[in-house]
Scaffold this active site. Sequence first.
Site, PDB file in Angstrom:
ATOM      1  N   SER A  81      45.883  91.497 -52.792  1.00  0.00           N
ATOM      2  CA  SER A  81      45.972  92.537 -51.766  1.00  0.00           C
ATOM      3  C   SER A  81      46.920  92.241 -50.626  1.00  0.00           C
ATOM      4  CB  SER A  81      44.571  92.838 -51.213  1.00  0.00           C
ATOM      5  OG  SER A  81      43.813  93.549 -52.167  1.00  0.00           O
ATOM      6  N   THR A 137      37.271  98.180 -60.377  1.00  0.00           N
ATOM      7  CA  THR A 137      36.419  97.594 -61.409  1.00  0.00           C
ATOM      8  C   THR A 137      36.887  97.872 -62.842  1.00  0.00           C
ATOM      9  OG1 THR A 137      34.501  97.586 -59.944  1.00  0.00           O
ATOM     10  CG2 THR A 137      34.068  97.491 -62.302  1.00  0.00           C
ATOM     11  N   SER A 177      39.264 100.333 -50.173  1.00  0.00           N
ATOM     12  CA  SER A 177      39.416 100.968 -51.477  1.00  0.00           C
ATOM     13  C   SER A 177      40.835 100.803 -51.982  1.00  0.00           C
ATOM     14  CB  SER A 177      39.077 102.461 -51.403  1.00  0.00           C
ATOM     15  OG  SER A 177      39.363 103.101 -52.634  1.00  0.00           O
ATOM     16  N   ASN A 178      40.977 100.177 -53.153  1.00  0.00           N
ATOM     17  CA  ASN A 178      42.296 100.005 -53.747  1.00  0.00           C
ATOM     18  C   ASN A 178      42.931 101.335 -54.133  1.00  0.00           C
ATOM     19  OD1 ASN A 178      42.828  96.935 -54.164  1.00  0.00           O
ATOM     20  ND2 ASN A 178      40.678  97.221 -54.697  1.00  0.00           N
TER      21      ASN A 178
END
Length: 374
Positions: A81, A137, A177-178
Amino acid sequence: MLPLFPITLAAAALFAPAVAGAAEPQARALQPLMAAEVAAGAPGVTAYVDDGHRVWQGAAGVADVRTGRRLRPTDRFRAGSNTKSMVSTVVLQLVGEHRLALTDTVARRLGPVLPYANRVTVRNLLNHTSGIPDNATPPAVELFKGDPFRRWRPEELVALVADLPQEFPAGSAWNYSNTNYTLLGMMVERSTGHTLAQEVERRILRPLGLRDSSMPLHEPTPSGSFARGYSLDYDDEYNQIPETLRDVTAHDSSGYFAAGNLVTTEADLARFFRALLSGRLLSPALLAEMKTTVPTSYGPGIRYGLGLFFFDDTPCGTLIGHGGGMPGYENQFASTPDGRHQVGIMRNYEEAPDAVTEAQGTLWSKAMELACAA
């Protein structure tokens, strides 16, 4: 399935760190802490400390469990990230060029990709106040239990959460949140006509001379001197299997896209954050926007700007930076607001046992202290 290695192989790795100037106080203080993290099970660990007068880099353990190659402080790794800070910088440059706006909605730039796309802005995406569920996920499950070389399109990554409800009205709360950065990467590509990797290369990597950094979507094992990545394995019920060390290096990283696809080194991260915070990449007004923070769900003292974490109450006062955790790698990097004092650590083991994580926390605390001692 990738091969499993007993965790004792990591513990038997070379404990003597590769350091610059072993008599330096950073080496004397950090060498035993890096050795302790390797002893706890991490294959390898690196550290980077700039106290405002000199830079020290060290490494302990191995970059490759199978061959026993020692980890070097200059080895490349998947930065996860920390990618977001570079992507945010590109987005803000496009704002400065009037090709995007912080008030643009997802619907305006990408169409109805989510049912509430007309209520989420670029600013909401950048600072994680969108309420869009995280999409991290399924790509991780695919890596561990499916096809690690599956090629994901950004639209597929957004579709993973498109049928889920918005977690809160945009701007009313914070949740990491990606998916936010998947959407931002799509906006960069749509507004420029180039790939995200091309824009990061043109706007950041090449101007700053970051020759060891890249965003290789479909390169299963990055080139050059590269640290292999390891993780605890999972059983069929997705429970971690203790005392396993699975090599998860080789995979297609398109599942991370704009949220975590950067490959880099500690030195390149240092140069990037120093340039960013000193005003080389953004105008004063846009850098001020980037530093405008909101509270996070991590508690008091941790705030989030536009692609940057702000850590208050450290030995340096406030530190600004990011971190990245993904299968195989975990790293943190932070700078003082002027970019003069910097600290970074990386281990090539994630998901990892608690003992490794605790040892890394101790290493991080001491490295911060040393970065701010001068």
